[in-house]
Design a protein around this motif. Structure first.
Motif, PDB file in Angstrom:
ATOM      1  N   ILE A 106      -0.137   7.302   7.431  1.00  0.00           N
ATOM      2  CA  ILE A 106      -1.544   7.687   7.589  1.00  0.00           C
ATOM      3  C   ILE A 106      -2.336   6.465   8.031  1.00  0.00           C
ATOM      4  O   ILE A 106      -2.203   5.380   7.450  1.00  0.00           O
ATOM      5  N   ALA A 107      -3.158   6.646   9.061  1.00  0.00           N
ATOM      6  CA  ALA A 107      -4.023   5.572   9.547  1.00  0.00           C
ATOM      7  C   ALA A 107      -5.469   5.867   9.179  1.00  0.00           C
ATOM      8  O   ALA A 107      -5.916   7.014   9.246  1.00  0.00           O
ATOM      9  N   PHE A 108      -6.189   4.829   8.786  1.00  0.00           N
ATOM     10  CA  PHE A 108      -7.628   4.916   8.535  1.00  0.00           C
ATOM     11  C   PHE A 108      -8.327   4.041   9.573  1.00  0.00           C
ATOM     12  O   PHE A 108      -8.049   2.837   9.660  1.00  0.00           O
ATOM     13  N   ILE A 109      -9.206   4.633  10.359  1.00  0.00           N
ATOM     14  CA  ILE A 109      -9.962   3.880  11.361  1.00  0.00           C
ATOM     15  C   ILE A 109     -11.381   3.699  10.844  1.00  0.00           C
ATOM     16  O   ILE A 109     -12.101   4.679  10.616  1.00  0.00           O
ATOM     17  N   GLN A 110     -11.787   2.452  10.657  1.00  0.00           N
ATOM     18  CA  GLN A 110     -13.077   2.139  10.056  1.00  0.00           C
ATOM     19  C   GLN A 110     -14.198   2.085  11.096  1.00  0.00           C
ATOM     20  O   GLN A 110     -13.963   1.985  12.301  1.00  0.00           O
ATOM     21  N   CYS A 111     -15.431   2.125  10.573  1.00  0.00           N
ATOM     22  CA  CYS A 111     -16.658   1.922  11.360  1.00  0.00           C
ATOM     23  C   CYS A 111     -16.798   2.923  12.504  1.00  0.00           C
ATOM     24  O   CYS A 111     -17.224   2.572  13.606  1.00  0.00           O
TER      25      CYS A 111
ATOM     26  N   ALA B  35      -6.882   5.558   0.217  1.00  0.00           N
ATOM     27  CA  ALA B  35      -5.517   5.072   0.440  1.00  0.00           C
ATOM     28  C   ALA B  35      -4.781   4.882  -0.883  1.00  0.00           C
ATOM     29  O   ALA B  35      -3.596   5.230  -1.008  1.00  0.00           O
ATOM     30  N   ILE B  36      -5.482   4.346  -1.884  1.00  0.00           N
ATOM     31  CA  ILE B  36      -4.859   4.147  -3.200  1.00  0.00           C
ATOM     32  C   ILE B  36      -4.515   5.495  -3.835  1.00  0.00           C
ATOM     33  O   ILE B  36      -3.418   5.679  -4.392  1.00  0.00           O
ATOM     34  N   ILE B  37      -5.439   6.461  -3.753  1.00  0.00           N
ATOM     35  CA  ILE B  37      -5.163   7.786  -4.324  1.00  0.00           C
ATOM     36  C   ILE B  37      -3.986   8.435  -3.603  1.00  0.00           C
ATOM     37  O   ILE B  37      -3.150   9.108  -4.223  1.00  0.00           O
ATOM     38  N   THR B  38      -3.905   8.219  -2.291  1.00  0.00           N
ATOM     39  CA  THR B  38      -2.765   8.746  -1.534  1.00  0.00           C
ATOM     40  C   THR B  38      -1.458   8.176  -2.073  1.00  0.00           C
ATOM     41  O   THR B  38      -0.478   8.908  -2.277  1.00  0.00           O
ATOM     42  N   LYS B  39      -1.447   6.874  -2.329  1.00  0.00           N
ATOM     43  CA  LYS B  39      -0.242   6.235  -2.876  1.00  0.00           C
ATOM     44  C   LYS B  39       0.059   6.734  -4.287  1.00  0.00           C
ATOM     45  O   LYS B  39       1.226   6.833  -4.684  1.00  0.00           O
TER      46      LYS B  39
ATOM     47  N   ILE C  28      -4.923   0.582   7.270  1.00  0.00           N
ATOM     48  CA  ILE C  28      -6.368   0.611   7.479  1.00  0.00           C
ATOM     49  C   ILE C  28      -6.726  -0.334   8.624  1.00  0.00           C
ATOM     50  O   ILE C  28      -6.485  -1.543   8.542  1.00  0.00           O
ATOM     51  N   PHE C  29      -7.297   0.226   9.693  1.00  0.00           N
ATOM     52  CA  PHE C  29      -7.735  -0.562  10.847  1.00  0.00           C
ATOM     53  C   PHE C  29      -9.217  -0.889  10.658  1.00  0.00           C
ATOM     54  O   PHE C  29     -10.054   0.013  10.656  1.00  0.00           O
ATOM     55  N   TYR C  30      -9.537  -2.178  10.528  1.00  0.00           N
ATOM     56  CA  TYR C  30     -10.895  -2.565  10.158  1.00  0.00           C
ATOM     57  C   TYR C  30     -11.393  -3.716  11.021  1.00  0.00           C
ATOM     58  O   TYR C  30     -10.619  -4.427  11.661  1.00  0.00           O
ATOM     59  N   MET C  31     -12.720  -3.899  11.027  1.00  0.00           N
ATOM     60  CA  MET C  31     -13.316  -5.082  11.657  1.00  0.00           C
ATOM     61  C   MET C  31     -13.544  -6.166  10.611  1.00  0.00           C
ATOM     62  O   MET C  31     -13.157  -7.313  10.786  1.00  0.00           O
ATOM     63  N   ASP C  32     -14.224  -5.799   9.515  1.00  0.00           N
ATOM     64  CA  ASP C  32     -14.424  -6.683   8.367  1.00  0.00           C
ATOM     65  C   ASP C  32     -14.328  -5.826   7.117  1.00  0.00           C
ATOM     66  O   ASP C  32     -14.833  -4.705   7.102  1.00  0.00           O
ATOM     67  N   ILE C  33     -13.709  -6.340   6.075  1.00  0.00           N
ATOM     68  CA  ILE C  33     -13.716  -5.644   4.793  1.00  0.00           C
ATOM     69  C   ILE C  33     -14.935  -6.125   4.016  1.00  0.00           C
ATOM     70  O   ILE C  33     -15.036  -7.305   3.652  1.00  0.00           O
TER      71      ILE C  33
ATOM     72  N   ILE D  97      -0.535  -1.258   0.795  1.00  0.00           N
ATOM     73  CA  ILE D  97      -1.412  -0.714   1.832  1.00  0.00           C
ATOM     74  C   ILE D  97      -1.629  -1.792   2.890  1.00  0.00           C
ATOM     75  O   ILE D  97      -1.991  -2.929   2.571  1.00  0.00           O
ATOM     76  N   GLU D  98      -1.402  -1.429   4.142  1.00  0.00           N
ATOM     77  CA  GLU D  98      -1.495  -2.394   5.234  1.00  0.00           C
ATOM     78  C   GLU D  98      -2.924  -2.448   5.777  1.00  0.00           C
ATOM     79  O   GLU D  98      -3.615  -1.430   5.843  1.00  0.00           O
ATOM     80  N   PHE D  99      -3.356  -3.646   6.176  1.00  0.00           N
ATOM     81  CA  PHE D  99      -4.684  -3.842   6.752  1.00  0.00           C
ATOM     82  C   PHE D  99      -4.522  -4.519   8.111  1.00  0.00           C
ATOM     83  O   PHE D  99      -3.949  -5.610   8.199  1.00  0.00           O
ATOM     84  N   SER D 100      -5.007  -3.856   9.155  1.00  0.00           N
ATOM     85  CA  SER D 100      -4.905  -4.387  10.519  1.00  0.00           C
ATOM     86  C   SER D 100      -6.309  -4.640  11.048  1.00  0.00           C
ATOM     87  O   SER D 100      -7.101  -3.698  11.194  1.00  0.00           O
ATOM     88  N   ARG D 101      -6.606  -5.915  11.331  1.00  0.00           N
ATOM     89  CA  ARG D 101      -7.960  -6.254  11.788  1.00  0.00           C
ATOM     90  C   ARG D 101      -8.050  -6.061  13.299  1.00  0.00           C
ATOM     91  O   ARG D 101      -7.495  -6.842  14.076  1.00  0.00           O
ATOM     92  N   CYS D 102      -8.731  -5.002  13.687  1.00  0.00           N
ATOM     93  CA  CYS D 102      -8.857  -4.682  15.105  1.00  0.00           C
ATOM     94  C   CYS D 102      -9.848  -3.534  15.261  1.00  0.00           C
ATOM     95  O   CYS D 102     -10.352  -2.995  14.275  1.00  0.00           O
ATOM     96  N   ARG D 103     -10.099  -3.171  16.493  1.00  0.00           N
ATOM     97  CA  ARG D 103     -10.951  -2.025  16.799  1.00  0.00           C
ATOM     98  C   ARG D 103     -10.138  -1.091  17.690  1.00  0.00           C
ATOM     99  O   ARG D 103     -10.038  -1.313  18.898  1.00  0.00           O
ATOM    100  N   PRO D 104      -9.486  -0.059  17.121  1.00  0.00           N
ATOM    101  CA  PRO D 104      -8.652   0.832  17.946  1.00  0.00           C
ATOM    102  C   PRO D 104      -9.448   1.411  19.110  1.00  0.00           C
ATOM    103  O   PRO D 104     -10.621   1.783  18.970  1.00  0.00           O
ATOM    104  N   SER D 105      -8.787   1.485  20.251  1.00  0.00           N
ATOM    105  CA  SER D 105      -9.473   1.945  21.459  1.00  0.00           C
ATOM    106  C   SER D 105      -9.322   3.435  21.690  1.00  0.00           C
ATOM    107  O   SER D 105     -10.197   4.069  22.283  1.00  0.00           O
ATOM    108  N   LYS D 106      -8.208   4.018  21.247  1.00  0.00           N
ATOM    109  CA  LYS D 106      -8.017   5.447  21.483  1.00  0.00           C
ATOM    110  C   LYS D 106      -6.926   5.997  20.572  1.00  0.00           C
ATOM    111  O   LYS D 106      -6.099   5.259  20.031  1.00  0.00           O
TER     112      LYS D 106
END
Length: 628
Positions: free
Chosen positions: A337-342, A365-369, A379-384, A403-412
């Motif tokens: 499962i991916a979470f796209i922030q902002c 994400a924690i409840i999912t686990k 979780i794809f984020y810009m800033d936590i 839970i994985e945290f990827s700092r980026c802004r997904p494009s599509k």
């Protein structure tokens, strides 16, 4: 003629002007209402009589003959269809005699040979001991009861389908065997079909419009008459006038006829009530950003892309999937499962931070686990932005859970054909373009001002800022630009629940200061009934066990516990409830205390620390000592 004359004196009692009559049902003397059918009387007495072609919304006609019973006509006995045979004075009825059993068994055999794959007929066959049908098998799923034809013509006033053909070739069909352009997509035919063989999409020329549940965020359908959400106040059904056949075509009206409380009044209209107040607190909440405005993420285009509130309902024990983590397209368990922030925040459209998205994504994400430990969450984020008390520790806990945290802004987001999985494209911190495949994508949508913000501001004469939130005064976050009008919650700016609760208390305090002179002048004291003196009474215990959705019900066999409690000494009533803390269950507890004369109450529910005072107040309002 002789038989007719013998029969008439008995039937003439049916015309008696008395409101009730005495009859014998399965050897027991009971009273029946004049004009009541045998089937209605049996249902009232809790006696099961099988039916297929009967529906209370239509005039009974005894077509399937499955509801036959045996009546005594004096010198002879006769099988009659109970659904349309009215009782009369002195009538003797047998609902399960050997003759009745044989007749019903033959009827089931005949129907089963026509529709061998229909579940309700298979169930009836098992009930009547039918192993295999003695007659040649067909492969149909319609028993030709005619309910669909009649409900459409007689109650909906449309007449989309009818019987076509003759003899053995007769069937129910639409004109030219095609979807009808006059069908109003009400679903009445599908609802009354006893074999569940009708699918509205085969009747309607166009795909029928779905009535999606607003509370479940469109993840499931709801009927036209529905309770808006669990624990709604008042907890009563409402009618969706937009989709109601009666309000659109002035037909149907079945709900009004069926309501035993006579509570449905089609003439009711909304009323505007004017009240005088000394202060006003505006707390209309927020509006979730509509992620459709970000087409690159595929929201509403790809079924496995959901927003944060939809995923909240997926995780909820009372949600559409009862807390099971599944994806909407095929209800299968997702592996990643991916979470796209902002989404809808901190961009050219909305330059503000929505404040809560980081933490609710981590929480989800924690409840999912906790639900499914092997699901991978990214979780794809810009800033936590974990700025609250204990928030950063919660963030660290999430990382510790894998839970994985990827700092980026997904494009599509792209859908993969066949699997309906989703591919996310993004540029990582090393400036490299990557893609990852997920089973489910959750869009952490931002908080927007409520839709009615401008209308409210105009009515109350307050100002809004450039983003549409209420303007408050410096160093006074609850006072609007007009004296006597206060605001709380995300109406002034995005904020989480704890901050909203604190601000609501502050707004209430400010309003009370302004109303100091009138304080206490309109208080109505809550009157409690006298407390019962139960000294000397033997214990009469009532047990109420809570499912709490799947929080308790997913682990404990709640109905089984309730049944076991019935076997315990002094327990005179035991039941299970979906939510024992809800207002309707509180009312039910008080009613059961009175009905069963309970003098002890056991409630198995959530933490006593949070709910014990509520339950104590409930039994006190029923006249018992709160510590019983």
């Amino acid at each position: 003629m002789r038989r007719l004359l013998q029969y008439l004196p008995l039937r003439c009692h049916q015309e008696s002007k008395r409101g009730y009559m005495k009859i014998k049902l399965n050897g027991q003397d009971i009273e029946a209402n004049q004009g009541q059918t045998i089937l209605q009387l049996a249902q009232e007495q809790g006696i099961k009589i099988p039916t297929l072609c009967y529906n209370s919304a239509l005039e009974a006609y005894g077509g399937c003959r499955l509801c036959v019973v045996e009546v005594n006509l004096g010198r002879r006995k006769k099988l009659v269809t109970s659904c349309n045979y009215e009782v009369w004075e002195g009538l003797e009825i047998e609902t399960d005699s050997e003759r009745v059993h044989k007749s019903r068994k033959l009827t089931v055999e005949l129907l089963l040979s026509r529709c061998p794959g229909v579940e309700i007929l298979q169930s009836l066959a098992r009930e009547y001991g039918i192993q295999t049908a003695r007659f040649a098998l067909e492969n149909d799923d319609c028993i030709l009861c005619g309910l669909c034809v009649r409900i459409c013509r007689e109650r909906m006033g449309v007449g989309v389908a009818d019987f076509v053909g003759r003899g053995a070739d007769i069937k129910v069909d639409t004109p030219y065997h095609r979807g009808s352009d006059v069908c109003i997509s009400c679903g009445a035919c599908e609802f009354v079909c006893p074999t569940n063989s009708i699918r509205l999409k085969t009747v309607y020329e166009r795909p029928p419009s779905e009535q999606l549940s607003e509370f479940e965020m469109g993840l499931k359908n709801r009927p036209t008459i529905y309770i808006p959400f669990p624990q709604a106040l008042p907890n009563v059904p409402v009618i969706d006038r937009t989709n109601c056949v009666h309000f659109n075509l002035d037909t149907c009206g079945i709900c009004q006829e069926a309501c035993p409380a006579d509570a449905i009044d089609y003439t009711q209209e909304d009323r505007i009530v004017e009240i005088e107040t000394g202060a006003v607190i505006l707390s209309p909440g927020f509006c979730l950003y509509d992620a459709v405005q970000k087409p690159e993420f595929g929201f509403t285009t790809f079924p496995n892309v959901v927003n944060s509130l939809q995923f909240e309902r997926i995780l909820s024990a009372s949600g559409p999937y009862l807390g099971k983590v599944v994806r909407p397209s095929d209800l299968s368990k997702p592996k990643r499962i991916a979470f796209i922030q902002c989404v809808g925040s901190r961009d050219s459209e909305n330059d503000f931070c929505s404040s809560v998205c980081c933490m609710y994504a981590i929480k989800e994400a924690i409840i999912t686990k906790e639900h499914e430990e092997d699901i991978i969450c990214d979780i794809f984020y810009m800033d936590i932005r974990a700025h609250g008390k204990g928030f950063d520790a919660y963030y660290e806990r999430a990382k510790g859970l894998g839970i994985e945290f990827s700092r980026c802004r997904p494009s599509k987001v792209e859908e993969i054909e066949g699997t309906k999985n989703l591919r996310i494209g993004y540029v990582d911190e090393s400036n490299q373009y990557n893609t990852k495949e997920f089973d489910l994508v959750v869009l952490s949508a931002g908080l927007q001002p409520p839709r009615e913000a401008e209308q409210l501001a105009a009515k109350f004469g307050i100002s809004l800022d450039g983003n549409g939130f209420a303007v408050t005064r410096p160093f006074d976050s609850v006072s609007s630009t007009r004296d006597g009008v206060y605001v709380s919650g995300p109406f002034s700016e995005p904020k989480d629940i704890p901050e909203t609760v604190m601000q609501a208390s502050s707004a209430a305090a400010r309003a009370m200061v302004q109303l100091a002179e009138a304080r206490g002048t309109e208080i109505v004291e809550h009157e409690l009934p006298p407390e019962r003196n139960i000294a000397g009474e033997p214990p009469r215990i009532g047990v109420f066990i809570c499912h709490c959705g799947r929080n308790i019900g997913g682990i404990v066999d709640v109905p089984g516990v309730a049944e076991y409690a019935k076997t315990l000494p002094h327990v005179v009533y035991s039941t299970d409830n979906l939510y024992t803390c809800s207002s309707d269950t509180q009312l039910s507890i008080k009613e059961r205390i009175e009905e069963y004369n309970l003098n002890r109450v056991v409630i198995a529910s959530c933490s006593p620390r949070t709910h014990e005072p509520l339950f104590q107040d409930t039994i006190r309002e029923a006249g018992l000592n709160p510590h019983l």
